[in-house]
Design a protein around this motif. Sequence first.
Motif, mmCIF file in Angstrom:
data_model
loop_
_atom_site.group_PDB
_atom_site.id
_atom_site.type_symbol
_atom_site.label_atom_id
_atom_site.label_comp_id
_atom_site.label_asym_id
_atom_site.label_seq_id
_atom_site.Cartn_x
_atom_site.Cartn_y
_atom_site.Cartn_z
ATOM 1 N N ASP A 67 0.833 -1.214 0.000
ATOM 2 C CA ASP A 67 0.000 0.000 0.000
ATOM 3 C C ASP A 67 0.860 1.253 0.000
ATOM 4 O OD1 ASP A 67 -2.343 -1.468 -0.038
ATOM 5 O OD2 ASP A 67 -2.607 -1.400 2.147
ATOM 6 N N ASP A 68 1.929 1.235 0.785
ATOM 7 C CA ASP A 68 2.844 2.379 0.816
ATOM 8 C C ASP A 68 3.544 2.551 -0.534
ATOM 9 O OD1 ASP A 68 2.221 2.890 3.461
ATOM 10 O OD2 ASP A 68 3.923 1.736 4.241
ATOM 11 N N TYR A 69 3.915 1.430 -1.124
ATOM 12 C CA TYR A 69 4.590 1.452 -2.426
ATOM 13 C C TYR A 69 3.669 2.064 -3.488
ATOM 14 C CZ TYR A 69 7.388 -0.342 -6.361
ATOM 15 O OH TYR A 69 8.137 -0.461 -7.497
ATOM 16 N N GLU A 70 2.405 1.625 -3.502
ATOM 17 C CA GLU A 70 1.443 2.176 -4.464
ATOM 18 C C GLU A 70 1.204 3.661 -4.212
ATOM 19 O OE1 GLU A 70 -0.008 0.984 -7.244
ATOM 20 O OE2 GLU A 70 1.246 -0.783 -6.981
ATOM 21 N N ALA A 71 1.173 4.071 -2.944
ATOM 22 C CA ALA A 71 0.988 5.491 -2.614
ATOM 23 C C ALA A 71 2.174 6.314 -3.106
ATOM 24 C CB ALA A 71 0.801 5.667 -1.112
ATOM 25 N N MET A 72 3.383 5.774 -2.941
ATOM 26 C CA MET A 72 4.570 6.491 -3.420
ATOM 27 C C MET A 72 4.547 6.614 -4.940
ATOM 28 S SD MET A 72 7.707 5.262 -0.927
ATOM 29 C CE MET A 72 7.568 3.527 -1.231
ATOM 30 N N ILE A 73 4.120 5.559 -5.615
ATOM 31 C CA ILE A 73 4.032 5.595 -7.085
ATOM 32 C C ILE A 73 2.994 6.628 -7.508
ATOM 33 C CG2 ILE A 73 3.310 4.284 -9.122
ATOM 34 C CD1 ILE A 73 4.589 1.802 -7.775
ATOM 35 N N SER A 74 1.872 6.647 -6.842
ATOM 36 C CA SER A 74 0.810 7.600 -7.168
ATOM 37 C C SER A 74 1.290 9.041 -7.002
ATOM 38 C CB SER A 74 -0.403 7.337 -6.282
ATOM 39 O OG SER A 74 -1.439 8.224 -6.571
ATOM 40 N N GLU A 75 1.973 9.308 -5.897
ATOM 41 C CA GLU A 75 2.514 10.652 -5.657
ATOM 42 C C GLU A 75 3.538 11.024 -6.727
ATOM 43 O OE1 GLU A 75 4.047 10.907 -1.678
ATOM 44 O OE2 GLU A 75 2.126 10.330 -0.799
ATOM 45 N N GLU A 76 4.372 10.074 -7.103
ATOM 46 C CA GLU A 76 5.388 10.332 -8.126
ATOM 47 C C GLU A 76 4.732 10.582 -9.485
ATOM 48 O OE1 GLU A 76 9.118 11.286 -9.226
ATOM 49 O OE2 GLU A 76 8.542 10.705 -7.191
ATOM 50 N N MET A 77 3.648 9.869 -9.773
ATOM 51 C CA MET A 77 2.930 10.092 -11.031
ATOM 52 C C MET A 77 2.383 11.518 -11.094
ATOM 53 S SD MET A 77 0.917 6.445 -11.562
ATOM 54 C CE MET A 77 0.013 7.008 -13.001
ATOM 55 N N ILE A 78 1.872 12.000 -9.982
ATOM 56 C CA ILE A 78 1.356 13.374 -9.933
ATOM 57 C C ILE A 78 2.488 14.359 -10.205
ATOM 58 C CG2 ILE A 78 0.404 15.134 -8.386
ATOM 59 C CD1 ILE A 78 -1.223 12.816 -7.082
ATOM 60 N N LYS A 79 3.648 14.153 -9.587
ATOM 61 C CA LYS A 79 4.802 15.033 -9.806
ATOM 62 C C LYS A 79 5.224 15.028 -11.272
ATOM 63 C CE LYS A 79 6.880 14.369 -5.244
ATOM 64 N NZ LYS A 79 8.037 13.783 -4.528
ATOM 65 N N ILE A 80 5.271 13.856 -11.872
ATOM 66 C CA ILE A 80 5.696 13.735 -13.267
ATOM 67 C C ILE A 80 4.705 14.441 -14.189
ATOM 68 C CG2 ILE A 80 6.059 12.104 -15.170
ATOM 69 C CD1 ILE A 80 7.180 10.143 -13.026
ATOM 70 N N LYS A 81 3.414 14.247 -13.937
ATOM 71 C CA LYS A 81 2.397 14.908 -14.762
ATOM 72 C C LYS A 81 2.492 16.425 -14.634
ATOM 73 C CE LYS A 81 -0.981 11.181 -14.988
ATOM 74 N NZ LYS A 81 -2.331 10.716 -14.636
ATOM 75 N N GLU A 82 2.738 16.917 -13.425
ATOM 76 C CA GLU A 82 2.899 18.361 -13.226
ATOM 77 C C GLU A 82 4.123 18.870 -13.967
ATOM 78 O OE1 GLU A 82 2.989 18.838 -8.985
ATOM 79 O OE2 GLU A 82 0.803 18.723 -8.799
ATOM 80 N N GLU A 83 5.211 18.095 -13.930
ATOM 81 C CA GLU A 83 6.432 18.476 -14.630
ATOM 82 C C GLU A 83 6.196 18.515 -16.139
ATOM 83 O OE1 GLU A 83 10.659 16.358 -15.547
ATOM 84 O OE2 GLU A 83 9.947 16.244 -13.480
ATOM 85 N N TYR A 84 5.517 17.506 -16.664
ATOM 86 C CA TYR A 84 5.209 17.474 -18.099
ATOM 87 C C TYR A 84 4.322 18.655 -18.485
ATOM 88 C CZ TYR A 84 7.141 12.796 -19.029
ATOM 89 O OH TYR A 84 7.961 11.713 -19.207
ATOM 90 N N SER A 85 3.334 18.958 -17.659
ATOM 91 C CA SER A 85 2.440 20.081 -17.947
ATOM 92 C C SER A 85 3.201 21.391 -17.962
ATOM 93 C CB SER A 85 1.318 20.160 -16.906
ATOM 94 O OG SER A 85 0.496 19.041 -16.973
ATOM 95 N N SER A 86 4.081 21.554 -17.000
ATOM 96 C CA SER A 86 4.891 22.770 -16.920
ATOM 97 C C SER A 86 5.789 22.902 -18.147
ATOM 98 C CB SER A 86 5.738 22.746 -15.650
ATOM 99 O OG SER A 86 6.610 23.846 -15.607
#
Length: 89
Positions: free
Chosen positions: A53-72
């Motif tokens: 569960d922690d691993y999936e949460a970390m992946i989810s948070e990282e996906m959000i960061k990556i999407k924000e970076e791509y958008s920027s």
Amino acid sequence: MANNFIDKSLNTLSDLSNSITGKYDKHIKKKAIEQVDENIIKIGLKIDDIDSDDYEAMISEEMIKIKEEYSSNTAKVGLSLLGLDLLFG
């Protein structure tokens, strides 16, 4: 007959959009998993030591960061192109 052609065209565009979105999401998730794995190893832990569960949460948070970076980055490219167009257009 014309409506049938239009319906088929709209369905094709919808399918294409779903395909692109799916590939984009897979790419983002793959990149996020690589980044999370790298971060776990950097701090001296093993990936198997992390709760799923922690691993999936970390992946989810990282996906959000990556999407924000791509958008920027996309916004920066768009503004740069707009600036060049205004400069040379």
